[in-house]
Design a protein around this motif. Sequence first.
Motif, PDB file in Angstrom:
ATOM      1  N   ARG A  39       0.714  -1.243  -0.055  1.00 34.53           N
ATOM      2  CA  ARG A  39       0.083   0.110  -0.049  1.00 34.53           C
ATOM      3  C   ARG A  39       0.981   1.263   0.080  1.00 34.53           C
ATOM      4  NH1 ARG A  39      -5.376  -0.256   1.627  1.00 34.53           N
ATOM      5  NH2 ARG A  39      -6.149  -2.534   2.048  1.00 34.53           N
ATOM      6  N   SER A 102       1.066  -4.642  -6.825  1.00 28.85           N
ATOM      7  CA  SER A 102       1.624  -5.849  -6.225  1.00 28.85           C
ATOM      8  C   SER A 102       1.769  -6.899  -7.168  1.00 28.85           C
ATOM      9  CB  SER A 102       0.865  -6.482  -5.042  1.00 28.85           C
ATOM     10  OG  SER A 102      -0.441  -6.988  -5.178  1.00 28.85           O
ATOM     11  N   ARG A 108       7.625  -7.276  -6.241  1.00 26.61           N
ATOM     12  CA  ARG A 108       7.593  -8.297  -5.140  1.00 26.61           C
ATOM     13  C   ARG A 108       8.849  -8.816  -4.565  1.00 26.61           C
ATOM     14  NH1 ARG A 108       2.487  -9.532  -4.340  1.00 26.61           N
ATOM     15  NH2 ARG A 108       3.050 -10.785  -2.749  1.00 26.61           N
ATOM     16  N   ARG A 129      -0.461 -12.164   1.621  1.00 28.14           N
ATOM     17  CA  ARG A 129      -1.037 -13.159   0.837  1.00 28.14           C
ATOM     18  C   ARG A 129      -0.359 -14.334   0.424  1.00 28.14           C
ATOM     19  NH1 ARG A 129      -3.630  -9.517   1.908  1.00 28.14           N
ATOM     20  NH2 ARG A 129      -5.367  -8.331   0.810  1.00 28.14           N
ATOM     21  N   ASP A 130       0.975 -14.227   0.531  1.00 27.12           N
ATOM     22  CA  ASP A 130       2.296 -14.975   0.096  1.00 27.12           C
ATOM     23  C   ASP A 130       3.159 -15.519   1.163  1.00 27.12           C
ATOM     24  OD1 ASP A 130       3.365 -12.593   0.245  1.00 27.12           O
ATOM     25  OD2 ASP A 130       4.741 -12.767  -1.627  1.00 27.12           O
ATOM     26  N   ARG A 179     -10.636  -7.571  -5.668  1.00 24.50           N
ATOM     27  CA  ARG A 179      -9.204  -7.526  -5.251  1.00 24.50           C
ATOM     28  C   ARG A 179      -8.796  -8.951  -5.027  1.00 24.50           C
ATOM     29  NH1 ARG A 179      -6.733  -5.588  -0.388  1.00 24.50           N
ATOM     30  NH2 ARG A 179      -8.624  -4.773   0.699  1.00 24.50           N
ATOM     31  N   ASP A 183      -5.800 -10.568  -7.049  1.00 21.92           N
ATOM     32  CA  ASP A 183      -4.585 -11.146  -6.076  1.00 21.92           C
ATOM     33  C   ASP A 183      -4.355 -12.929  -6.386  1.00 21.92           C
ATOM     34  OD1 ASP A 183      -4.206  -8.791  -4.918  1.00 21.92           O
ATOM     35  OD2 ASP A 183      -5.229  -8.978  -3.037  1.00 21.92           O
ATOM     36  N   ARG A 186      -3.037 -13.375 -10.194  1.00 22.39           N
ATOM     37  CA  ARG A 186      -1.628 -12.806 -10.984  1.00 22.39           C
ATOM     38  C   ARG A 186      -0.814 -13.952 -11.066  1.00 22.39           C
ATOM     39  NH1 ARG A 186      -0.824 -10.080  -5.021  1.00 22.39           N
ATOM     40  NH2 ARG A 186       0.248 -11.771  -4.037  1.00 22.39           N
TER      41      ARG A 186
HETATM   42  O1  C5P Z   1      -3.396  -6.897   3.412  1.00 21.03           O
HETATM   43  P1  C5P Z   1      -4.086  -5.746   2.612  1.00 21.03           P
HETATM   44  O2  C5P Z   1      -5.358  -5.871   2.414  1.00 21.03           O
HETATM   45  O3  C5P Z   1      -3.357  -4.413   3.305  1.00 21.03           O
HETATM   46  O4  C5P Z   1      -3.164  -5.681   1.223  1.00 21.03           O
HETATM   47  C1  C5P Z   1      -3.234  -4.890   0.073  1.00 21.03           C
HETATM   48  C2  C5P Z   1      -2.849  -5.434  -1.080  1.00 21.03           C
HETATM   49  O5  C5P Z   1      -1.467  -5.634  -0.950  1.00 21.03           O
HETATM   50  C3  C5P Z   1      -3.513  -6.834  -1.380  1.00 21.03           C
HETATM   51  O6  C5P Z   1      -4.849  -6.876  -1.916  1.00 21.03           O
HETATM   52  C4  C5P Z   1      -2.369  -7.525  -2.268  1.00 21.03           C
HETATM   53  O7  C5P Z   1      -2.496  -6.908  -3.688  1.00 21.03           O
HETATM   54  C5  C5P Z   1      -1.063  -6.834  -1.559  1.00 21.03           C
HETATM   55  N1  C5P Z   1      -0.443  -7.766  -0.899  1.00 21.03           N
HETATM   56  C6  C5P Z   1       0.374  -8.769  -1.633  1.00 21.03           C
HETATM   57  N2  C5P Z   1       1.225  -9.881  -0.825  1.00 21.03           N
HETATM   58  C7  C5P Z   1       1.086  -9.530   0.334  1.00 21.03           C
HETATM   59  C8  C5P Z   1       0.554  -8.351   1.148  1.00 21.03           C
HETATM   60  C9  C5P Z   1      -0.325  -7.984   0.461  1.00 21.03           C
HETATM   61  O8  C5P Z   1       0.289  -9.025  -2.898  1.00 21.03           O
HETATM   62  N3  C5P Z   1       1.909 -10.329   1.357  1.00 21.03           N
END
Ligand code: C5P
Length: 221
Positions: A39, A102, A108, A129-130, A179, A183, A186
């Motif tokens: 973010r 992202s 990344r 997420r990962d 979203r 996510d 991708r």
């Molecule tokens: O956790 P949050 O909703 O604040 O994350 C925002 C965005 O950041 C997610 O929708 C995703 O696109 C990305 N994100 C990611 N990998 C992570 C954490 C967040 O791609 N480890």
Amino acid sequence: KKTIQVAIDGPASAGKSTVAKILAKELGYIYCDTGAMYRALTYQAIKNNIEVTDEKQLVHLLKEMIISFEPNKGNQKVFINGEEVTDAIRLTDVTNAVSAVSAHGEVRKELVKRQQEIAAHGGVVMDGRDIGTAVLPTAEVKIFLIASVEERAERRYKENLSKGILTSLEVLKQEIADRDYKDSHREVSPLTQAQDAVRLDTTSLTIEQVVEKIRELIQIK
Ligand code: C5P
């Protein structure tokens, strides 16, 4: 005292950061909100008129950014090069652009490196997420938190109301679903449950019930 790595992944608004913060505080561990890092970059890109599709410029911008966290009671403040952006990175324009930012492999790569440095000595609860699949593949405890899209939109709706912000439940639902789709689809490290993660559906659970379940998993490690 043994300190471990706790990875909490899952779709948007599943309650990851809420439970991660409570657990980190209880254990005396570091809490790392990796979503805040994506973010922060998105916020900075919008501010500098950099297109979310421009991977090269985004990486260039990121390399000039120091993203830091500071504990603030139960919460955490977020800074970019010393400027506080805690609330700014939660605004809708950032939220709706962050998945595009992202999705870039080079973005990344840089953020994963920073996240691994933060977690290197253990004693960390990291959400994203990962985390279980890519950032901390050897984490001792891996959780995959899910909840129905209706439930997640409702939680966000109430949270917004409590801050005095009136939003449309339908719009929230659509934004969350969009979203999640981006996510999960991708190419680079999409949102997916790690093979050795414990899946927890929080739809009909309270925050305390979710925390208690994860606490039990941590205690047997
Ligand atoms: O956790 P949050 O909703 O604040 O994350 C925002 C965005 O950041 C997610 O929708 C995703 O696109 C990305 N994100 C990611 N990998 C992570 C954490 C967040 O791609 N480890």
